[in-house]
Design a protein around this motif. Structure first.
Motif, PDB file in Angstrom:
ATOM      1  N   GLU A  56      28.379 -19.102  10.364  1.00  0.00           N
ATOM      2  CA  GLU A  56      28.042 -18.288  11.534  1.00  0.00           C
ATOM      3  C   GLU A  56      26.997 -19.013  12.360  1.00  0.00           C
ATOM      4  O   GLU A  56      25.985 -19.472  11.827  1.00  0.00           O
ATOM      5  CB  GLU A  56      27.514 -16.909  11.100  1.00  0.00           C
ATOM      6  N   LEU A  57      27.247 -19.111  13.669  1.00  0.00           N
ATOM      7  CA  LEU A  57      26.337 -19.786  14.587  1.00  0.00           C
ATOM      8  C   LEU A  57      25.937 -18.815  15.689  1.00  0.00           C
ATOM      9  O   LEU A  57      26.778 -18.101  16.223  1.00  0.00           O
ATOM     10  CB  LEU A  57      27.013 -21.020  15.193  1.00  0.00           C
ATOM     11  N   ASN A  58      24.672 -18.799  16.038  1.00  0.00           N
ATOM     12  CA  ASN A  58      24.139 -17.891  17.050  1.00  0.00           C
ATOM     13  C   ASN A  58      24.514 -18.385  18.443  1.00  0.00           C
ATOM     14  O   ASN A  58      24.133 -19.486  18.841  1.00  0.00           O
ATOM     15  CB  ASN A  58      22.618 -17.803  16.900  1.00  0.00           C
ATOM     16  N   MET A  59      25.261 -17.563  19.191  1.00  0.00           N
ATOM     17  CA  MET A  59      25.712 -18.010  20.509  1.00  0.00           C
ATOM     18  C   MET A  59      24.554 -18.276  21.470  1.00  0.00           C
ATOM     19  O   MET A  59      24.691 -19.051  22.420  1.00  0.00           O
ATOM     20  CB  MET A  59      26.680 -16.999  21.133  1.00  0.00           C
ATOM     21  N   ASN A  60      23.389 -17.661  21.235  1.00  0.00           N
ATOM     22  CA  ASN A  60      22.235 -17.931  22.093  1.00  0.00           C
ATOM     23  C   ASN A  60      21.730 -19.363  21.940  1.00  0.00           C
ATOM     24  O   ASN A  60      20.946 -19.835  22.749  1.00  0.00           O
ATOM     25  CB  ASN A  60      21.107 -16.946  21.791  1.00  0.00           C
ATOM     26  N   GLN A  61      22.177 -20.036  20.892  1.00  0.00           N
ATOM     27  CA  GLN A  61      21.799 -21.430  20.664  1.00  0.00           C
ATOM     28  C   GLN A  61      22.979 -22.370  20.926  1.00  0.00           C
ATOM     29  O   GLN A  61      23.038 -23.474  20.396  1.00  0.00           O
ATOM     30  CB  GLN A  61      21.298 -21.595  19.225  1.00  0.00           C
ATOM     31  N   LEU A  62      23.912 -21.935  21.776  1.00  0.00           N
ATOM     32  CA  LEU A  62      25.116 -22.725  22.012  1.00  0.00           C
ATOM     33  C   LEU A  62      24.804 -24.125  22.539  1.00  0.00           C
ATOM     34  O   LEU A  62      25.455 -25.104  22.158  1.00  0.00           O
ATOM     35  CB  LEU A  62      26.052 -22.002  22.981  1.00  0.00           C
ATOM     36  N   GLY A  63      23.810 -24.241  23.414  1.00  0.00           N
ATOM     37  CA  GLY A  63      23.454 -25.557  23.939  1.00  0.00           C
ATOM     38  C   GLY A  63      23.086 -26.520  22.827  1.00  0.00           C
ATOM     39  O   GLY A  63      23.577 -27.656  22.778  1.00  0.00           O
ATOM     40  N   ARG A  64      22.245 -26.083  21.923  1.00  0.00           N
ATOM     41  CA  ARG A  64      21.850 -26.914  20.787  1.00  0.00           C
ATOM     42  C   ARG A  64      23.047 -27.188  19.873  1.00  0.00           C
ATOM     43  O   ARG A  64      23.251 -28.296  19.385  1.00  0.00           O
ATOM     44  CB  ARG A  64      20.734 -26.215  20.010  1.00  0.00           C
ATOM     45  N   ILE A  65      23.875 -26.145  19.645  1.00  0.00           N
ATOM     46  CA  ILE A  65      25.033 -26.278  18.752  1.00  0.00           C
ATOM     47  C   ILE A  65      26.005 -27.333  19.254  1.00  0.00           C
ATOM     48  O   ILE A  65      26.561 -28.113  18.482  1.00  0.00           O
ATOM     49  CB  ILE A  65      25.739 -24.911  18.614  1.00  0.00           C
ATOM     50  N   LEU A  66      26.200 -27.374  20.574  1.00  0.00           N
ATOM     51  CA  LEU A  66      27.190 -28.293  21.146  1.00  0.00           C
ATOM     52  C   LEU A  66      26.657 -29.694  21.409  1.00  0.00           C
ATOM     53  O   LEU A  66      27.437 -30.626  21.605  1.00  0.00           O
ATOM     54  CB  LEU A  66      27.751 -27.721  22.451  1.00  0.00           C
ATOM     55  N   THR A  67      25.325 -29.860  21.416  1.00  0.00           N
ATOM     56  CA  THR A  67      24.775 -31.177  21.767  1.00  0.00           C
ATOM     57  C   THR A  67      24.039 -31.850  20.618  1.00  0.00           C
ATOM     58  O   THR A  67      23.763 -33.048  20.699  1.00  0.00           O
ATOM     59  CB  THR A  67      23.816 -31.067  22.973  1.00  0.00           C
ATOM     60  N   PHE A  68      23.697 -31.114  19.562  1.00  0.00           N
ATOM     61  CA  PHE A  68      23.041 -31.719  18.410  1.00  0.00           C
ATOM     62  C   PHE A  68      24.090 -31.961  17.320  1.00  0.00           C
ATOM     63  O   PHE A  68      25.039 -31.191  17.178  1.00  0.00           O
ATOM     64  CB  PHE A  68      21.936 -30.809  17.868  1.00  0.00           C
ATOM     65  N   PRO A  69      23.928 -33.005  16.532  1.00  0.00           N
ATOM     66  CA  PRO A  69      24.920 -33.262  15.471  1.00  0.00           C
ATOM     67  C   PRO A  69      24.883 -32.176  14.393  1.00  0.00           C
ATOM     68  O   PRO A  69      23.835 -31.878  13.840  1.00  0.00           O
ATOM     69  CB  PRO A  69      24.488 -34.626  14.908  1.00  0.00           C
ATOM     70  N   LEU A  70      26.026 -31.559  14.163  1.00  0.00           N
ATOM     71  CA  LEU A  70      26.186 -30.587  13.086  1.00  0.00           C
ATOM     72  C   LEU A  70      27.215 -31.132  12.117  1.00  0.00           C
ATOM     73  O   LEU A  70      28.053 -31.943  12.468  1.00  0.00           O
ATOM     74  CB  LEU A  70      26.673 -29.246  13.630  1.00  0.00           C
ATOM     75  N   GLU A  71      27.170 -30.668  10.899  1.00  0.00           N
ATOM     76  CA  GLU A  71      28.146 -31.093   9.898  1.00  0.00           C
ATOM     77  C   GLU A  71      28.766 -29.869   9.251  1.00  0.00           C
ATOM     78  O   GLU A  71      28.083 -29.121   8.554  1.00  0.00           O
ATOM     79  CB  GLU A  71      27.470 -31.969   8.840  1.00  0.00           C
ATOM     80  N   PRO A  72      30.033 -29.572   9.484  1.00  0.00           N
ATOM     81  CA  PRO A  72      30.933 -30.316  10.377  1.00  0.00           C
ATOM     82  C   PRO A  72      30.634 -30.002  11.837  1.00  0.00           C
ATOM     83  O   PRO A  72      30.088 -28.935  12.148  1.00  0.00           O
ATOM     84  CB  PRO A  72      32.312 -29.805   9.964  1.00  0.00           C
ATOM     85  N   PRO A  73      30.985 -30.894  12.750  1.00  0.00           N
ATOM     86  CA  PRO A  73      30.711 -30.651  14.167  1.00  0.00           C
ATOM     87  C   PRO A  73      31.614 -29.563  14.741  1.00  0.00           C
ATOM     88  O   PRO A  73      32.688 -29.291  14.223  1.00  0.00           O
ATOM     89  CB  PRO A  73      31.021 -32.004  14.819  1.00  0.00           C
ATOM     90  N   VAL A  74      31.143 -28.922  15.809  1.00  0.00           N
ATOM     91  CA  VAL A  74      31.954 -27.946  16.528  1.00  0.00           C
ATOM     92  C   VAL A  74      32.832 -28.705  17.511  1.00  0.00           C
ATOM     93  O   VAL A  74      32.330 -29.374  18.410  1.00  0.00           O
ATOM     94  CB  VAL A  74      31.075 -26.925  17.273  1.00  0.00           C
ATOM     95  N   LYS A  75      34.157 -28.613  17.319  1.00  0.00           N
ATOM     96  CA  LYS A  75      35.084 -29.354  18.169  1.00  0.00           C
ATOM     97  C   LYS A  75      35.976 -28.457  19.010  1.00  0.00           C
ATOM     98  O   LYS A  75      36.773 -28.941  19.808  1.00  0.00           O
ATOM     99  CB  LYS A  75      35.941 -30.282  17.306  1.00  0.00           C
ATOM    100  N   SER A  76      35.875 -27.146  18.801  1.00  0.00           N
ATOM    101  CA  SER A  76      36.657 -26.226  19.626  1.00  0.00           C
ATOM    102  C   SER A  76      35.819 -24.985  19.910  1.00  0.00           C
ATOM    103  O   SER A  76      34.939 -24.620  19.130  1.00  0.00           O
ATOM    104  CB  SER A  76      37.970 -25.846  18.938  1.00  0.00           C
ATOM    105  N   LEU A  77      36.109 -24.357  21.033  1.00  0.00           N
ATOM    106  CA  LEU A  77      35.345 -23.189  21.469  1.00  0.00           C
ATOM    107  C   LEU A  77      36.303 -22.214  22.130  1.00  0.00           C
ATOM    108  O   LEU A  77      37.088 -22.597  23.004  1.00  0.00           O
ATOM    109  CB  LEU A  77      34.258 -23.622  22.467  1.00  0.00           C
ATOM    110  N   TYR A  78      36.254 -20.962  21.687  1.00  0.00           N
ATOM    111  CA  TYR A  78      37.066 -19.902  22.296  1.00  0.00           C
ATOM    112  C   TYR A  78      36.100 -18.892  22.905  1.00  0.00           C
ATOM    113  O   TYR A  78      35.269 -18.314  22.200  1.00  0.00           O
ATOM    114  CB  TYR A  78      37.952 -19.242  21.242  1.00  0.00           C
ATOM    115  N   VAL A  79      36.195 -18.694  24.197  1.00  0.00           N
ATOM    116  CA  VAL A  79      35.246 -17.834  24.918  1.00  0.00           C
ATOM    117  C   VAL A  79      35.973 -16.604  25.431  1.00  0.00           C
ATOM    118  O   VAL A  79      37.005 -16.711  26.103  1.00  0.00           O
ATOM    119  CB  VAL A  79      34.616 -18.592  26.109  1.00  0.00           C
TER     120      VAL A  79
END
Length: 203
Positions: A56-79
């Motif tokens: 679970e990822l907090n959508m209020n931190q979407l900028g950080r989620i999409l630009t900082f390296p995560l493991e596994p990375p977020v490669k798709s987004l459904y809005v």
């Protein structure tokens, strides 16, 4: 109120007013942000069908989620039901994340929003006039039933229809994924609650 200039400060100031005037502990006094009519939404969200724990990822931190390296990375987004390019904090980072070449973005929308401009696919969504829905309230216990008055235009679908179609495509065979919006609302209202005594879909 919160979506205006200095909106957060305005909300904080209003929230302090009951304490300032001594309204706590008195009938009709105090501060109330939101109340719910005690639906068990797991009837619709069906966490029991999840085969394993999901990150679970907090959508209020979407900028950080999409630009900082995560493991596994977020490669798709459904809005859906949101416009993160315009409403989330740290907007520059959100926009940089949405602009990633390796991010596959689907936006389910009625309008070509700021976020839809970054989408690889835009799915047409129904308006509130084209779908049955049940609305809960901010700050009180009223419910509002809205029945559609127009047929959906073109290929527009509601959130419920899209998620049900996706579930069936992924071979979920549970009955819930064949329900209409009307049937889902009736099942919600059938749940016992002292807050909804005598309230049915028909009344």
């Amino acid at each position: 109120l919160s979506r205006t200039r200095r909106g957060a400060a305005t909300v904080r100031a209003i929230s302090c007013l009951p304490a300032l005037v001594g309204a706590f502990g008195k009938t009709g006094g105090g501060a109330l942000l939101s109340v719910r009519t005690t639906f068990d939404l797991s009837l619709l969200t069906r966490p029991d069908l999840c085969p394993r724990p999901v990150r679970e990822l907090n959508m209020n931190q979407l900028g950080r989620i999409l630009t900082f390296p995560l493991e596994p990375p977020v490669k798709s987004l459904y809005v859906y039901s949101s416009n993160p390019a315009a409403v989330l904090p740290d907007q520059n980072r959100v926009l940089a994340g949405l602009a990633r070449e390796d991010l596959f973005t689907v936006v389910h929308e009625r309008f070509l929003t700021d976020t839809a401009l970054y989408a690889d696919v835009v799915l047409p969504a129904t308006s509130s006039l084209e779908q049955d829905d049940l609305y809960q309230s901010y700050g009180h216990y009223y419910l509002q039933l809205a029945k559609r008055v127009l047929s959906p235009l073109g290929e527009a679908r509601s959130n419920w229809q899209v998620f049900s179609a996706l579930a069936r495509a992924f071979d979920f065979r549970e009955e819930i994924f064949s329900w209409t919006e009307e049937e889902a609302i009736k099942h919600l209202l059938a749940q016992p609650s002292p807050l909804r005594e005598g309230i049915t879909y028909e009344h």
